[in-house]
Write a protein that holds these residues in place. Structure first.
Motif, short mmCIF file in Angstrom:
data_model
loop_
_atom_site.label_atom_id
_atom_site.label_comp_id
_atom_site.label_asym_id
_atom_site.label_seq_id
_atom_site.Cartn_x
_atom_site.Cartn_y
_atom_site.Cartn_z
N VAL A 93 1.09 -1.28 0.31
CA VAL A 93 0.11 -0.37 -0.26
C VAL A 93 0.68 0.96 0.14
O VAL A 93 1.58 2.03 0.76
CB VAL A 93 -0.76 0.12 0.94
N GLN A 94 0.85 1.89 -1.11
CA GLN A 94 1.33 3.58 -1.18
C GLN A 94 0.50 4.56 -0.86
O GLN A 94 1.18 5.91 -0.42
CB GLN A 94 2.25 3.26 -2.21
N HIS A 95 -0.78 4.60 -0.64
CA HIS A 95 -1.62 6.14 -0.91
C HIS A 95 -2.63 5.19 0.71
O HIS A 95 -3.13 4.46 0.63
CB HIS A 95 -2.08 6.02 -1.94
N LEU A 96 -2.61 6.53 1.63
CA LEU A 96 -4.05 5.47 1.98
C LEU A 96 -4.20 7.71 2.79
O LEU A 96 -3.87 8.12 2.85
CB LEU A 96 -3.12 5.70 3.95
N VAL A 97 -5.93 7.09 2.30
CA VAL A 97 -6.91 8.28 3.46
C VAL A 97 -7.34 7.82 4.27
O VAL A 97 -7.76 6.76 4.71
CB VAL A 97 -8.21 7.94 1.62
N GLN A 99 2.12 7.95 0.31
CA GLN A 99 1.43 9.49 1.04
C GLN A 99 -0.15 9.28 1.31
O GLN A 99 -0.34 8.62 1.72
CB GLN A 99 0.76 9.39 -0.70
N GLN A 100 -0.47 10.18 2.37
CA GLN A 100 -1.53 9.98 3.26
C GLN A 100 -2.95 10.88 2.87
O GLN A 100 -1.69 12.40 3.10
CB GLN A 100 -0.97 10.13 5.15
N LEU A 101 -3.80 11.03 3.47
CA LEU A 101 -4.37 11.98 2.71
C LEU A 101 -5.51 11.91 3.97
O LEU A 101 -6.63 10.99 4.17
CB LEU A 101 -5.15 12.01 1.58
#
Length: 418
Positions: free
Chosen positions: A160-164, A192-194
């Motif tokens: 996992v590279q992107h977490l929202v 990346q964290q959003l």
């Protein structure tokens, strides 16, 4: 500005519904940073387009990465591999997960990406079997179910590279925070964290700084504000008259409207629903004690207009999007002021207008004061025709009871000395 100015993939642009051709303020501000791979914290009122802001950003990045890969076709059609999961969107409720999936799934399909939900209320074995059969690059999940699958080693989050975190303030609270920390520890490739939310209490700032210290911050409107277009009205009524006052409103000024009613207690939601039906008003109750099928059926009946009133606990206060919902009623004020913002945000979504009515008794004075302070709204108490207030404010009630209490104490003292 149009979406074409945001350098989105042509297939994503073509898949956007007609009503979403012009990006909202939060989309204009946050999307360039998201597409650039930066961490983002976005605070914007409910109904302002946060789902498309992070959704389009994720889809654009994943599409670009796949197009750059010479193994693009094989990556999408090969047998199940845990490494397929590249982005995870974590939300506090199943209903919010379903709503996000409904919005983003057609967009993902347009660029040959797969999206799935992993939430409670669904058989685990069937859910895992479906996931294995149809590997997904984007997963929308509730924390409990995702952590459960991780502990059982039925999924891996290593790629996992992107977490929202959607509704980030709720997910940072103590009830969810330990699970979020464990899930993030299982994401070594995270880049990346959003974080998106309509409200952010001051006490959560330290956790936020720890979670995403370099996040680009964007705020649309005043923090913790109610979205523009919501006409807010507060009626002062007796505590015992609230249900009858609601029935009067539903039969008179709101007779032609569909209404979402918020109530604090699950048991009271069922009782109120029954009372409304006895009064000839088609209603259903929705709360956490209902099983998943009941919850889905009730929400669908309301969205389809089969019932006039949906009585809900705060299960629905965050994230549920009922198209053009005209009215929200607070039968009880929520004990937490930010919840009020989320509740009334179920109306006046996507630039439309709506009405939020609160039935307030004297015992809710502190809750009302907290809401006024958080939102900066005056929220004056008005009288409701036909409902004279006879209850006394708490301070006056206590002062009137004091002499009787003293007499009772003297009588008790006399009895004990005999």
């Amino acid at each position: 500005m149009s979406f074409t100015a945001l350098s989105l993939h042509p297939d994503l642009l073509a898949a956007l519904p007609a009503q979403f051709q012009v990006p909202t303020a939060v989309q204009q501000q946050a999307l360039p940073s998201i597409i650039a791979g930066q961490d983002v914290l976005a605070l914007a009122p409910t109904g302002s387009g946060k789902t498309l802001a992070f959704g389009l950003g994720l889809l654009q990045q994943l599409t670009a990465a796949l197009n750059e890969s010479t193994d693009h076709t094989n990556a999408l059609t090969a047998p199940y591999s845990r490494a397929h999961m590249r982005a995870v969107v974590i939300v506090p409720t199943r209903e919010l997960a379903a709503q996000i999936s409904e919005v983003l799934a057609p967009l993902a399909h347009s660029v040959s990406l797969r999206l799935t939900t992993l939430c409670g209320g669904v058989d685990v074995e069937q859910q895992v079997a479906d996931f294995n059969e149809q590997p997904a690059q984007i997963v929308i999940a509730t924390p409990g179910r995702l952590l459960d699958l991780l502990k059982q080693k039925l999924i891996s989050l290593k790629a996992v590279q992107h977490l929202v975190l959607d509704e980030a303030d709720r997910l940072l609270e103590m009830g969810f925070w330990p699970d979020i920390q464990k899930l993030m520890a299982a994401m070594p490739a995270l880049q990346q964290q959003l974080l998106f939310s309509a409200t952010l209490p001051v006490e959560l700032e330290a956790q936020l700084q720890e979670l995403a210290p370099n996040a680009q911050r964007f705020a649309v409107g005043s923090q913790n504000s109610v979205v523009e277009g919501v006409a807010q009205t507060c009626y002062l009524v007796n505590k015992g008259s609230k249900a009858q006052a609601l029935i009067a409103l539903l039969k008179e000024s709101l007779s032609a409207q569909q209404v979402l009613v918020f109530i604090n207690a699950r048991d009271n939601a069922d009782a109120l629903s029954k009372r409304l039906n006895k009064a000839g008003i088609l209603a259903l109750a929705l709360h956490g004690e209902k099983d998943q099928v009941e919850r889905e059926q009730a929400l669908l009946a309301f969205k389809n207009g089969d019932i006039k009133v949906l009585v809900a606990t705060d299960l629905l206060a965050r994230g549920i999007d009922v198209t053009a919902l005209p009215v929200v009623v607070n039968l009880d004020l929520p004990p937490s002021a930010p919840v009020y913002v989320h509740r009334v945000g179920r109306t006046a979504r996507a630039g439309l207008t709506g009405m939020a009515i609160s039935l307030v008794c004297h015992g809710e004075a502190q809750a009302l004061a907290a809401i006024r302070e958080l939102t900066g709204e005056a929220l004056p108490l008005q009288t409701l025709a036909g409902f004279t207030v006879t209850d006394q404010p708490a301070s006056e009630a206590r002062s009137k009871r004091a002499p009787r209490d003293k007499k009772a104490n003297r009588r008790n003292m006399t009895k004990r000395t005999k």
